[in-house]
Motif scaffolding. Structure first.
Motif, PDB file in Angstrom:
ATOM      1  N   UNK A   1       0.842  -1.207   0.000  1.00 32.25           N
ATOM      2  CA  UNK A   1       0.000   0.000   0.000  1.00 32.25           C
ATOM      3  C   UNK A   1       0.874   1.253   0.000  1.00 32.25           C
ATOM      4  N   UNK A   2       1.910   1.206   0.813  1.00 29.20           N
ATOM      5  CA  UNK A   2       2.818   2.355   0.906  1.00 29.20           C
ATOM      6  C   UNK A   2       3.470   2.625  -0.458  1.00 29.20           C
ATOM      7  N   UNK A   3       3.851   1.568  -1.137  1.00 25.72           N
ATOM      8  CA  UNK A   3       4.449   1.719  -2.472  1.00 25.72           C
ATOM      9  C   UNK A   3       3.442   2.369  -3.425  1.00 25.72           C
ATOM     10  N   UNK A   4       2.236   1.813  -3.452  1.00 23.05           N
ATOM     11  CA  UNK A   4       1.219   2.363  -4.363  1.00 23.05           C
ATOM     12  C   UNK A   4       0.890   3.806  -4.008  1.00 23.05           C
ATOM     13  N   UNK A   5       0.858   4.060  -2.708  1.00 22.30           N
ATOM     14  CA  UNK A   5       0.526   5.407  -2.242  1.00 22.30           C
ATOM     15  C   UNK A   5       1.544   6.453  -2.676  1.00 22.30           C
ATOM     16  N   UNK A   6       2.795   6.022  -2.827  1.00 22.50           N
ATOM     17  CA  UNK A   6       3.847   6.942  -3.283  1.00 22.50           C
ATOM     18  C   UNK A   6       3.665   7.312  -4.749  1.00 22.50           C
ATOM     19  N   UNK A   7       3.230   6.345  -5.536  1.00 22.50           N
ATOM     20  CA  UNK A   7       3.179   6.615  -6.982  1.00 22.50           C
ATOM     21  C   UNK A   7       1.792   7.042  -7.458  1.00 22.50           C
ATOM     22  N   UNK A   8       0.779   6.758  -6.651  1.00 18.01           N
ATOM     23  CA  UNK A   8      -0.571   7.087  -7.122  1.00 18.01           C
ATOM     24  C   UNK A   8      -0.766   8.579  -7.408  1.00 18.01           C
ATOM     25  N   UNK A   9      -0.279   9.488  -6.550  1.00 16.49           N
ATOM     26  CA  UNK A   9      -0.477  10.915  -6.871  1.00 16.49           C
ATOM     27  C   UNK A   9       0.171  11.310  -8.203  1.00 16.49           C
ATOM     28  N   UNK A  10       1.332  10.715  -8.496  1.00 15.44           N
ATOM     29  CA  UNK A  10       1.993  11.017  -9.777  1.00 15.44           C
ATOM     30  C   UNK A  10       1.093  10.608 -10.928  1.00 15.44           C
ATOM     31  N   UNK A  11       0.522   9.422 -10.777  1.00 16.88           N
ATOM     32  CA  UNK A  11      -0.343   8.917 -11.841  1.00 16.88           C
ATOM     33  C   UNK A  11      -1.631   9.735 -11.939  1.00 16.88           C
ATOM     34  N   UNK A  12      -2.253   9.974 -10.821  1.00 14.09           N
ATOM     35  CA  UNK A  12      -3.566  10.621 -10.833  1.00 14.09           C
ATOM     36  C   UNK A  12      -3.486  12.023 -11.447  1.00 14.09           C
ATOM     37  N   UNK A  13      -2.454  12.779 -11.064  1.00 10.77           N
ATOM     38  CA  UNK A  13      -2.360  14.155 -11.551  1.00 10.77           C
ATOM     39  C   UNK A  13      -1.949  14.234 -13.019  1.00 10.77           C
ATOM     40  N   UNK A  14      -1.370  13.174 -13.529  1.00 11.30           N
ATOM     41  CA  UNK A  14      -0.950  13.185 -14.946  1.00 11.30           C
ATOM     42  C   UNK A  14      -1.435  11.914 -15.628  1.00 11.30           C
ATOM     43  N   UNK A  15      -2.660  11.503 -15.373  1.00 12.59           N
ATOM     44  CA  UNK A  15      -3.069  10.182 -15.846  1.00 12.59           C
ATOM     45  C   UNK A  15      -3.217  10.095 -17.351  1.00 12.59           C
ATOM     46  N   UNK A  16      -3.375  11.238 -18.027  1.00 12.41           N
ATOM     47  CA  UNK A  16      -3.414  11.149 -19.491  1.00 12.41           C
ATOM     48  C   UNK A  16      -1.993  10.912 -20.035  1.00 12.41           C
ATOM     49  N   UNK A  17      -0.991  11.267 -19.233  1.00 16.61           N
ATOM     50  CA  UNK A  17       0.394  11.022 -19.628  1.00 16.61           C
ATOM     51  C   UNK A  17       0.760   9.548 -19.418  1.00 16.61           C
ATOM     52  N   UNK A  18       0.153   8.945 -18.443  1.00 16.27           N
ATOM     53  CA  UNK A  18       0.495   7.561 -18.079  1.00 16.27           C
ATOM     54  C   UNK A  18      -0.752   6.674 -18.136  1.00 16.27           C
ATOM     55  N   UNK A  19      -1.198   6.325 -19.327  1.00 15.09           N
ATOM     56  CA  UNK A  19      -2.444   5.558 -19.400  1.00 15.09           C
ATOM     57  C   UNK A  19      -2.250   4.104 -18.951  1.00 15.09           C
ATOM     58  N   UNK A  20      -3.351   3.491 -18.607  1.00 16.18           N
ATOM     59  CA  UNK A  20      -3.371   2.050 -18.403  1.00 16.18           C
ATOM     60  C   UNK A  20      -2.317   1.551 -17.408  1.00 16.18           C
ATOM     61  N   UNK A  21      -2.315   2.146 -16.253  1.00 15.34           N
ATOM     62  CA  UNK A  21      -1.437   1.681 -15.173  1.00 15.34           C
ATOM     63  C   UNK A  21      -2.327   1.000 -14.138  1.00 15.34           C
TER      64      UNK A  21
END
Lengths: 373, 287
Positions: free
Chosen positions: A210-230
């Motif tokens: 969870x801690x791992x996902x929690x670190x990267x989720x904000x990066x993905x969420x704020x730029x999710x069109x940059x990083x599709x299908x994660x």
């Protein structure tokens, strides 16, 4: 659609630190042409009996490409020979480490309609590597060469990244590395599953995952069109925000009557893990049809598990429809029986409640569908 | 098949052999530029651009009316005195010139802003010294989101044109180094993908005659796919948030470059922001 996982070989050229197949004492060799032919005889028989049904053959291992292009050409020939009328309802997927992929696999892949392959990669040195010495440098060079060949031939590829203890030090680096390597997405972050005491140095607890996902989720969420299908992020958005229902085998609660794992010797089981652990043995394809295997009475225990969990351990859980108690094999590894929820429940709940909902500003509302379709 | 544009010295002894090719001629002075434009016309070479690498500041360099609409990439060390530069404005605006200034000199960052504000197309060259990445980011912000009308500032404009969120961004054409379009030849006809490679004798062919079969050379294919090699290593550019827009270009050009990661990531955000603003052009709310 039925999924038939073909463990065509238990041999592997890679020596991934966290892999069970490599460390297995009794490796079953490779699937003979006689068993392979039987797969297509059974496939045809099954599809002829169910005119609306489809089958996905998942080529798995070990490393399936060790068997070479000729073997896969034989796959095509058996399909032509035995599935003349039903072949249009057969699809193929493959899970490979790609390190022995070469140009000469391409024609057969194209004939089989394999438009994308599933693979794995780990930027951390000495997690994946070739041979006894776990040669990461050679592994990476061969992997990247294969990716180049795939892209040149318009064959897509997706990555599974296994989150280990070593990943925890650099979650963002891992995220950027993988999303740079695979710019069009198709990346799945899964926790490592370690069942022995010897390799606990790389094991992660649900909380650490969870801690791992929690670190990267904000990066993905704020730029999710940059990083599709994660994944698992995309699926959670699908299910929680967009209101769709798209769950993988671990969460869907509906693998019971859809999956067959076939070992090199033709013996069948529910999936790769149940086969490795000697559980849920459904007999050999020489003796039983796919229809018989898919309706084996042992599967009733898995079907009953979903109902049992909904009434007991998972009763009242607002996230029930997102996981259905998780994978029965996870229950087995922890409790020695199927009738418990997965220990990864903590991870799912933890991630959704601690990160997903606060960051996205959404709150999951169950639809009130108790049992999976 | 589309031929590569050949970047070669304006006094290369083999110019006659380039008949029918499109070329970028590199020269060291404006007089050489005049001569090579004439020679190219006589031989039958299409001039993509003339790259003048001068040691004379922009303010006092001669700009020749005869260049007409021939694209001139004018690499100068500095803008020079403002009062001098102002006297050049007429020709800078009528001729087809892009001014390149190396941004490892702090005053050039300001000069690029001044030139752009006067409507002069210009470009930041990364140079070889230390770069003030914060100031570079400010320049990028001005180039991409500045509200006052101004000339283009490269490579930001090209980055914005080429950027796709799920792909690599090829902006090296600004420096004539996009390997799918440009090939560099030295005075002996040896071929490389950049002037830096030529300088380091990192040539992929010894033969000018390979120009027509360039794309078939294994070395060419290797070079096109060389970007993947960064993923053999869990460090450097492979873990950079801005890699999809920079592609490691800055890291490869500048030795001492702390801060380039933040710069690249920032530029990527700016490019996305500009695209978003251009998509969402709303009417004034009062009307």
């Amino acid at each position: 659609m039925a999924s038939v996982i073909l463990k065509v070989t238990e041999r592997c050229n890679s020596n991934c630190y966290y892999c069970d197949v490599v460390n297995k004492q009794d490796q079953g060799g490779s699937m003979s042409l006689e068993v392979l032919e039987q797969v297509f005889i059974r496939t045809n028989e099954y599809l002829q009996s169910l005119p609306e049904e489809r089958i996905n053959l998942v080529w798995h291992g070990g490393e399936p490409l060790l068997l070479g292009p000729k073997y896969f050409n034989q796959v095509w020939e058996f399909q032509q020979e035995h599935c003349a009328a039903t072949g249009n309802r057969v699809s193929h997927s493959i899970q490979t480490n790609l390190t022995c992929f070469r140009e000469d696999f391409i024609p057969t892949f194209q004939k089989l309609g394999i438009g994308a392959v599933g693979t794995s990669y780990d930027p951390e040195p000495h997690m994946r590597g070739l041979g006894r010495e776990r040669n990461t440098i050679l592994y990476n060079a061969q992997f990247l060469r294969a990716a180049e060949i795939l892209e040149k031939n318009n064959i897509g590829w997706g990555l599974i990244y296994v989150v280990t203890k070593r990943s925890l030090a650099r979650p963002r680096d891992v995220f950027y590395f993988l999303t740079n390597l695979k710019l069009t997405g198709g990346i799945n972050f899964n926790p490592v599953l370690i069942y022995d005491k010897e390799r606990q140095d790389v094991a992660v607890s649900p909380e650490e995952y969870v801690q791992f996902l929690g670190e990267i989720f904000p990066l993905w969420w704020h730029h999710r069109s940059r990083y599709p299908d994660i994944e698992p992020f995309r699926s959670l958005v699908d299910n929680i925000i967009d209101g769709n229902t798209s769950l993988g085998c671990v969460d869907s609660g509906s693998c019971t009557f859809q999956h067959i794992n076939i070992a090199p010797d033709g013996n069948t089981s529910q999936c790769g893990r149940s086969s490795d652990w000697g559980l849920l043995s459904y007999g050999n394809i020489r003796d039983r049809s796919f229809g018989e295997i898919l309706s084996d009475s042992q599967r009733e225990e898995l079907a009953a598990r979903v109902i049992h969990l909904a009434e007991t351990e998972c009763d009242g859980c607002r996230l029930w429809e997102l996981c259905h108690g998780g994978c029965p094999l996870d229950s087995w590894s922890k409790h020695g029986e199927f009738q418990h929820k997965t220990e990864w429940c903590i991870a799912k709940r933890g991630f959704i409640e601690k990160y997903f909902e606060p960051i996205t500003g959404t709150s999951y509302k169950p639809r009130g569908v108790l049992l999976p379709c | 098949m589309r031929r590569h544009i050949v970047v070669c010295p304006g006094d290369a002894p083999y110019l006659e052999r380039l008949k029918g090719f499109t070329c970028v001629f590199t020269v060291g002075s404006v007089l050489e530029a005049d001569r090579v434009i004439t020679d190219a016309k006589q031989i039958g070479i299409n001039v993509h651009a003339v790259a003048i690498h001068s040691r004379i500041p922009l303010g006092i360099i001669e700009l020749h009316e005869e260049w007409g609409r021939t694209p001139i990439a004018l690499f100068v060390p500095a803008m020079g005195m403002f009062k001098d530069m102002v006297r050049q404005l007429g020709r800078l605006r009528t001729l087809n010139i892009r001014v390149y200034l190396a941004v490892d000199r702090e005053e050039n960052l300001k000069a690029l802003r001044i030139l752009a504000s006067l409507g002069i197309p210009c470009a930041a060259e990364f140079g070889e010294g230390r770069i003030d990445w914060d100031a570079m980011t400010d320049l990028a912000t001005h180039a991409l989101l500045g509200l006052s009308p101004h000339g283009t500032i490269e490579p930001f404009e090209e980055m914005a044109r080429q950027y796709r969120q799920t792909g690599r961004t090829e902006f090296r054409g600004v420096y004539f180094e996009d390997p799918t379009r440009f090939v560099h030849a030295d005075e002996h006809g040896k071929l490389a993908f950049s002037s830096k490679d030529l300088g380091a004798r990192y040539c992929f062919s010894e033969e000018l005659s390979n120009l027509d079969t360039l794309t078939e050379l294994p070395a060419y294919q290797q070079h096109l796919n060389a970007w993947r090699s960064v993923f053999k290593d869990f460090n450097t550019c492979s873990i950079c948030a801005g890699w999809r827009i920079c592609g490691g270009y800055v890291q490869n050009r500048v030795d001492d470059n702390p801060g380039c990661k933040a710069f690249a990531e920032e530029v990527m955000g700016l490019v996305e922001r500009r695209a978003e603003l251009r998509r969402n052009v709303e009417g004034v709310w009062q009307v």
